[in-house]
Structure formats: structure tokens, C-alpha cells
Design a protein around this motif. Sequence first.
Motif, PDB file in Angstrom:
ATOM      1  N   LEU A   1      -9.549   8.184   0.401  1.00 22.20           N
ATOM      2  CA  LEU A   1      -8.470   7.610   0.557  1.00 22.20           C
ATOM      3  C   LEU A   1      -8.631   6.883   1.931  1.00 22.20           C
ATOM      4  CD1 LEU A   1      -5.304   7.167   0.087  1.00 22.20           C
ATOM      5  CD2 LEU A   1      -5.016   9.429   1.499  1.00 22.20           C
TER       6      LEU A   1
ATOM      7  N   THR B   1       1.928   1.715  -3.352  1.00 24.59           N
ATOM      8  CA  THR B   1       1.000   2.108  -4.249  1.00 24.59           C
ATOM      9  C   THR B   1       0.839   3.720  -4.168  1.00 24.59           C
ATOM     10  OG1 THR B   1      -0.232  -0.035  -3.956  1.00 24.59           O
ATOM     11  CG2 THR B   1      -1.360   2.006  -4.672  1.00 24.59           C
ATOM     12  N   ILE B   2       0.668   4.047  -2.759  1.00 26.33           N
ATOM     13  CA  ILE B   2       0.480   5.523  -2.661  1.00 26.33           C
ATOM     14  C   ILE B   2       1.516   6.398  -3.157  1.00 26.33           C
ATOM     15  CG2 ILE B   2      -0.019   7.241  -0.690  1.00 26.33           C
ATOM     16  CD1 ILE B   2      -1.543   5.010   0.954  1.00 26.33           C
TER      17      ILE B   2
ATOM     18  N   HIS C   1     -10.675   3.653   2.573  1.00 25.94           N
ATOM     19  CA  HIS C   1     -10.137   2.325   2.208  1.00 25.94           C
ATOM     20  C   HIS C   1      -9.419   1.601   3.184  1.00 25.94           C
ATOM     21  CE1 HIS C   1     -11.114   3.793  -1.849  1.00 25.94           C
ATOM     22  NE2 HIS C   1     -11.289   2.552  -2.121  1.00 25.94           N
ATOM     23  N   PRO C   2      -9.177   0.250   3.062  1.00 24.29           N
ATOM     24  CA  PRO C   2      -8.362  -0.462   4.141  1.00 24.29           C
ATOM     25  C   PRO C   2      -6.774  -0.032   4.145  1.00 24.29           C
ATOM     26  CG  PRO C   2      -9.143  -2.154   2.276  1.00 24.29           C
ATOM     27  CD  PRO C   2      -9.548  -0.665   2.106  1.00 24.29           C
ATOM     28  N   VAL C   3      -6.672   1.063   4.530  1.00 22.85           N
ATOM     29  CA  VAL C   3      -5.163   1.215   4.510  1.00 22.85           C
ATOM     30  C   VAL C   3      -4.810   1.940   6.135  1.00 22.85           C
ATOM     31  CG1 VAL C   3      -4.642   1.698   2.148  1.00 22.85           C
ATOM     32  CG2 VAL C   3      -5.427   3.495   3.550  1.00 22.85           C
ATOM     33  N   SER C   4      -3.739   1.666   6.435  1.00 26.25           N
ATOM     34  CA  SER C   4      -3.590   2.433   8.041  1.00 26.25           C
ATOM     35  C   SER C   4      -2.956   3.633   7.783  1.00 26.25           C
ATOM     36  CB  SER C   4      -2.451   1.299   8.583  1.00 26.25           C
ATOM     37  OG  SER C   4      -1.439   1.393   8.111  1.00 26.25           O
ATOM     38  N   PHE C   5      -3.210   4.423   8.715  1.00 32.55           N
ATOM     39  CA  PHE C   5      -2.607   5.691   8.759  1.00 32.55           C
ATOM     40  C   PHE C   5      -1.142   5.850   8.436  1.00 32.55           C
ATOM     41  CE2 PHE C   5      -6.532   6.934  11.329  1.00 32.55           C
ATOM     42  CZ  PHE C   5      -7.172   7.104  10.373  1.00 32.55           C
TER      43      PHE C   5
ATOM     44  N   ARG D   1     -13.797  -1.977   6.141  1.00 27.41           N
ATOM     45  CA  ARG D   1     -13.620  -1.217   4.800  1.00 27.41           C
ATOM     46  C   ARG D   1     -13.656  -1.918   3.781  1.00 27.41           C
ATOM     47  NH1 ARG D   1      -9.054   2.505   7.472  1.00 27.41           N
ATOM     48  NH2 ARG D   1     -10.378   3.888   8.763  1.00 27.41           N
TER      49      ARG D   1
ATOM     50  N   ARG E   1       3.459   5.773  -5.443  1.00 24.32           N
ATOM     51  CA  ARG E   1       3.772   5.875  -7.133  1.00 24.32           C
ATOM     52  C   ARG E   1       2.827   6.839  -7.377  1.00 24.32           C
ATOM     53  NH1 ARG E   1       1.696   0.750  -8.452  1.00 24.32           N
ATOM     54  NH2 ARG E   1       3.699  -0.105  -7.318  1.00 24.32           N
ATOM     55  N   LYS E   2       1.591   6.778  -6.885  1.00 25.85           N
ATOM     56  CA  LYS E   2       0.351   7.773  -7.106  1.00 25.85           C
ATOM     57  C   LYS E   2       0.926   9.032  -6.934  1.00 25.85           C
ATOM     58  CE  LYS E   2      -3.283  10.451  -6.599  1.00 25.85           C
ATOM     59  NZ  LYS E   2      -3.393  11.522  -5.696  1.00 25.85           N
TER      60      LYS E   2
ATOM     61  N   LYS F   1       0.833  -1.094  -0.030  1.00 26.20           N
ATOM     62  CA  LYS F   1      -0.042   0.159   0.088  1.00 26.20           C
ATOM     63  C   LYS F   1       0.714   1.405   0.259  1.00 26.20           C
ATOM     64  CE  LYS F   1      -4.160  -1.724   0.358  1.00 26.20           C
ATOM     65  NZ  LYS F   1      -4.785  -2.267   1.339  1.00 26.20           N
TER      66      LYS F   1
ATOM     67  N   THR G   1       1.438  12.176  -9.875  1.00 27.88           N
ATOM     68  CA  THR G   1       0.747  13.158  -9.845  1.00 27.88           C
ATOM     69  C   THR G   1       1.706  14.379 -10.048  1.00 27.88           C
ATOM     70  OG1 THR G   1      -0.538  12.393  -8.259  1.00 27.88           O
ATOM     71  CG2 THR G   1      -0.458  14.788  -8.258  1.00 27.88           C
TER      72      THR G   1
ATOM     73  N   LEU H   1      -5.976   0.091  -3.521  1.00 26.92           N
ATOM     74  CA  LEU H   1      -6.354   0.430  -2.215  1.00 26.92           C
ATOM     75  C   LEU H   1      -7.305  -0.399  -1.473  1.00 26.92           C
ATOM     76  CD1 LEU H   1      -6.258   4.193  -2.003  1.00 26.92           C
ATOM     77  CD2 LEU H   1      -4.409   3.033  -1.448  1.00 26.92           C
TER      78      LEU H   1
ATOM     79  N   ASP I   1     -10.112  -2.049   9.085  1.00 27.40           N
ATOM     80  CA  ASP I   1      -9.572  -2.577   7.915  1.00 27.40           C
ATOM     81  C   ASP I   1     -10.412  -3.622   7.331  1.00 27.40           C
ATOM     82  OD1 ASP I   1      -7.565  -0.812   8.069  1.00 27.40           O
ATOM     83  OD2 ASP I   1      -5.891  -2.190   7.801  1.00 27.40           O
TER      84      ASP I   1
ATOM     85  N   TYR J   1      -5.809   2.644  -8.955  1.00 30.76           N
ATOM     86  CA  TYR J   1      -5.599   3.145  -7.628  1.00 30.76           C
ATOM     87  C   TYR J   1      -6.328   2.801  -6.696  1.00 30.76           C
ATOM     88  CZ  TYR J   1      -3.783   6.338  -4.269  1.00 30.76           C
ATOM     89  OH  TYR J   1      -3.378   7.015  -3.123  1.00 30.76           O
TER      90      TYR J   1
END
Lengths: 240, 310
Positions: A86, A6-7, A89-93, B74, A9-10, A3, A14, B102, B71, B98
Motif C-alpha cells: 500500500l 479508491t481506498i 504506491h504513489p499515495v500520500s499518507f 514510486r 471503496r476497497k 486515491k 472488504t 493506486l 510519489d 485496486y
Amino acid sequence: MNKIMTIARKELNTFLDSLSGYIILVLFLGITGFFTWLSANNIIFIGQADLLPFFSVTFWTLFFFVPALTMRSFAEESHTGTMEILLTHPVSFTDVVLGKFMGDFLLILIALAFTLVYYITVALIGTIDHGATVSGYLGLIFISMAYVSIGIYASSLTRNQIIAFLIAIGIGIFFQFIFGILASVSSGALSGIFDFLSFNYHYQNFARGVIELKSVLYLLTITTLALSLSVLNLYSRRYK
Amino acid sequence: MNITVKNLTRYYGPVLAVDNISFEVRHGEILGFLGPNGAGKTTTMKVITSYLAPNKGQILVGDIDVEESPDIARRHIGYLPENNPLYQDMFVVDFLRYMAQLADVPAEKISKRINEMIDVCGLQEVKHKRIAHLSKGYQQRVGLAQALIHDPEILILDEPTTGLDPRQIIEIRELIKQIGKEKTVLLSSHILAEVEATCDRVVIINKGKIIADGTSSDLRSQLFQGQHYRIQIANKKLDEVETRIKHLPNMINYKVIDPGQNILSLQGKTDTDFARDIFNFAVQEGWVLTLLSPEQTKLEDIFIQLTSEN
């Protein structure tokens, strides 16, 4: 880890996908290039094949340049509301903060990679201290990490990019020179403490070719601290 | 997978936004969450999607406690936030990729899912465009595609048709209805017609409290007994009409809608031939009846009545 990349790369895309990213890159290379090659104290003028002018200019350029890159990271997402897609979604802080950090940091590595041209050029003109160059670049990398994380923290505090920029500069100014000034006007242990807090003190060592563990640890501590505060800030946002 | 909201309370600083509400959305159901602006709809949805923490209460998605395991929860939730925020400078396909990454869509399935979403949401023509360059209708579809990309069992849609033109509204509603058959959908709106057209059940919320819960026909029969007709008398003065109309058989009540035009709304008893009574009465009185039509969209009145009472 997935993740985070992924973030990252985004984030990087940008920048590379927008004009502002290139403007910032060109400005960075323009400023460092100008002071390295063309201004009064340039490399040719001092008559030595070393990159000290480049390293001192880049140290200052990063101080302004990094906040300009990082100011958008969270502020823009808060402003446009994309923070909501953002963070639901299942992402941790932690993943989010590290992803943003990696994206911005990678862009700075790209910018620094372009300056290797200066190094190659100088190396062709005369004999250069390769060790000092490597440690100088390491210094820039650690300083960048610290400034990127401070910038990201600043950006997590507000939805206004300009304010994020100013906060980052406001925090950075302490490390960039206020601690240095305080060190010079105080004496004894206090002076030593202020000296240690100032980035310049550590950076000078790097630029001279001295890699000290305490400097590395100090800069990594600042980075970790600022990133942890950003994560904390994302947590507290849920309770606002 | 059901959504269960238990005793949810949420403050913004000192302001109470949601006041101890409980409701359930069942599998295969589209629940309309209705209320005036600022009633607490968006706040409730933000808590369900774990964007905000509740002050009190519990949210369950199936058996999963949203606060305890956000998690996992979600992964089952697709969310279209209010005003449909999107990364404007991204390309549609990149954006969906993207979002899929996610949302933990397995890497090998991502391309397939993107193509499916492009088909379902009708994005074929715009898939290689920047989101900023799309019309609002297309942006809304991108928002829906984003919410659906991981095939969630639960769909939370916060005012999904705001800012669309009438044709787009119908299209999006159809899409939601179609999708809603196999999912659990919570849809908020302050537009009554929308909720009536799309939803199986309605929860009305006002000032942070639930004030009604049921199907739209339930609510209608609960609060608006009888049959309602709108009439217009062309050849008499209003006061003449008003003195005589009290003698109309089977009438419970009447209301003047437009005094200038002599338009009235009549409420008649259930299970009577009230329309025929109106006609015969008009003939008997020598009234020229230029309008006699049943009034249907009563949810609006229920809504106004309920939200103005408190």
C-alpha cells in the motif's frame, strides 16, 4: 481525492465481502433494535412518539461498535505485510488515512441508515419531532466521526487487532464517561471544562434537537486531531 | 532508468542494518542481491522503494531522488516485498484493479493492463478466484502481476521464489528473465543457484556491507583460480592416495571431500590439460578412478568463503 475514494471503496468492499462485516452490522442493529423496542424503557413504554431511547442506546452502542470496525484498518495491514504494498504506491499518507476513515465511516452511515426504519415506524405511530430526529442523527454522525478517527489512530499503533480495539476503547472511555464523572465530582470552571470534553454533554444537546456550533467544532477537532496523529504515525514508521 | 544507491546507511534502533553501501543497477540488467539472512538485503530494498527512510545516503531512480519526490519515484517502481503480502480476501481481478488505481494507471487503460498481466503471469484460470484460495505459486504470480501492473521501469523483487516448488521456481525465473530484458531489476536471494540462473550481475552483501560485486564468472575467476575436478579412487586407502597425489602434475591443491568414499576435490592450474593429467596419473599409479567430474557451482563456495571471513 481519487486515491481517497479508491481506498475507501476497497475498505468498504472488504467489509461487505466478509462475514465479519455483516455480523457486526447485525449485532449493531440487534442491540439498538432490542433496546429501542423490547427492553424495559422502550419507546412504547414511555408512551411518547420520540426516539430518545434509540438515541441514548445508539450512543453507547457506537462506543463499542466503532472500535470493532476500525480495529482492523491498519493493524491487519501491518500484520499481513500489505502495508508495504500500500505505502510503496504513489499515495500520500494523508490519502491513506482519509481513505480508511471514509471506508469505515461509510459503513457506519449504512448501519445508521438501516435505523431509519425505527424513525419511520415511530413517525407512523404518532407525531414525532422531526427536527430533534434530524439533529439526533447529526449528533450520531459527528460522534461516529470522532470514534472512527480514534479507532483508526489506535489501529495505526499496533499490528494486533485486539490491542487496537482495546486502545480505542481505552481512549473512548474518557470521552464516553470519565470526563463526565470528573465533571460531576469537580466544581466551578474545572467542572465546566470536563463537561465540555465529554461527548455525552454535546450529544445530549443534539438528541434534544439543539445543534450547537461549539459541539460540532469540538467533535470535528477530535476527528482532525486523531486523523493527524495517524498520519504522523505513518510518517514516523519510516524512521523506525 | 538506473537505480543508484549512494552511501546508504540504515539503523534499526541501535542495530546497524546497512553500513554505507553504494551500487548501481543499470537499465536492462538483472542484478542479484545475495547474502545470508539478516545481511541487510530487505532493508536496502525497503529504502529503495521509500518504505523506510535512510539514516544517511541517497537513492536515485533515474534522476529522481526517492526521498525528495517519493510519489514520482514510486510510479516507476514495481515492488514485490518479502513473503509476498497480498489482500487474501480479495479476488485476483479486483486486487489488480485496486493496485492499478493506486499506481496511477489511467482509468481507460486499467482493464487492458489487467488482461495483459493475466496473460503474462499465467493467471487466466484463477482470475476470478479469491487470493486466499490460490496455491503459493499462483499467489507469487499475482504478486508479480501486482508489481508489474503499471509497467514500471524498475522492478524490486525480494526473494521472489521463496516457498515455491522446483517447477514453479523455474517458471518464475523464466518470467523474471523475460521481463528483465526491458527493465531494471534488483532481485534478492539467499539461494546462489537462483542468482546464477537469473542474474547478469551479483552483489554480495554481508552484515550490512558489500563484499563482492561483479558477474558470477568474474567472481569465480577472481576467487577461485584454476580448474576444479572431483575424483574418487575405489581401490586404495585414503592415506595411500594422499601420500601419492602430491606428485600429480599441474595440481595446485586438493581437498578431501568424503574420507569414507575416497572422494577428493582437486584444484589444477588454468590452461593445462588437468583432467587428462588426472587420468594418466591414476593409470600410472594403478588407481581405479570411479569418478572424474568438473566442479561447476563454485559461487556457493565463494559465497561461503566471503560470508564466513568477516
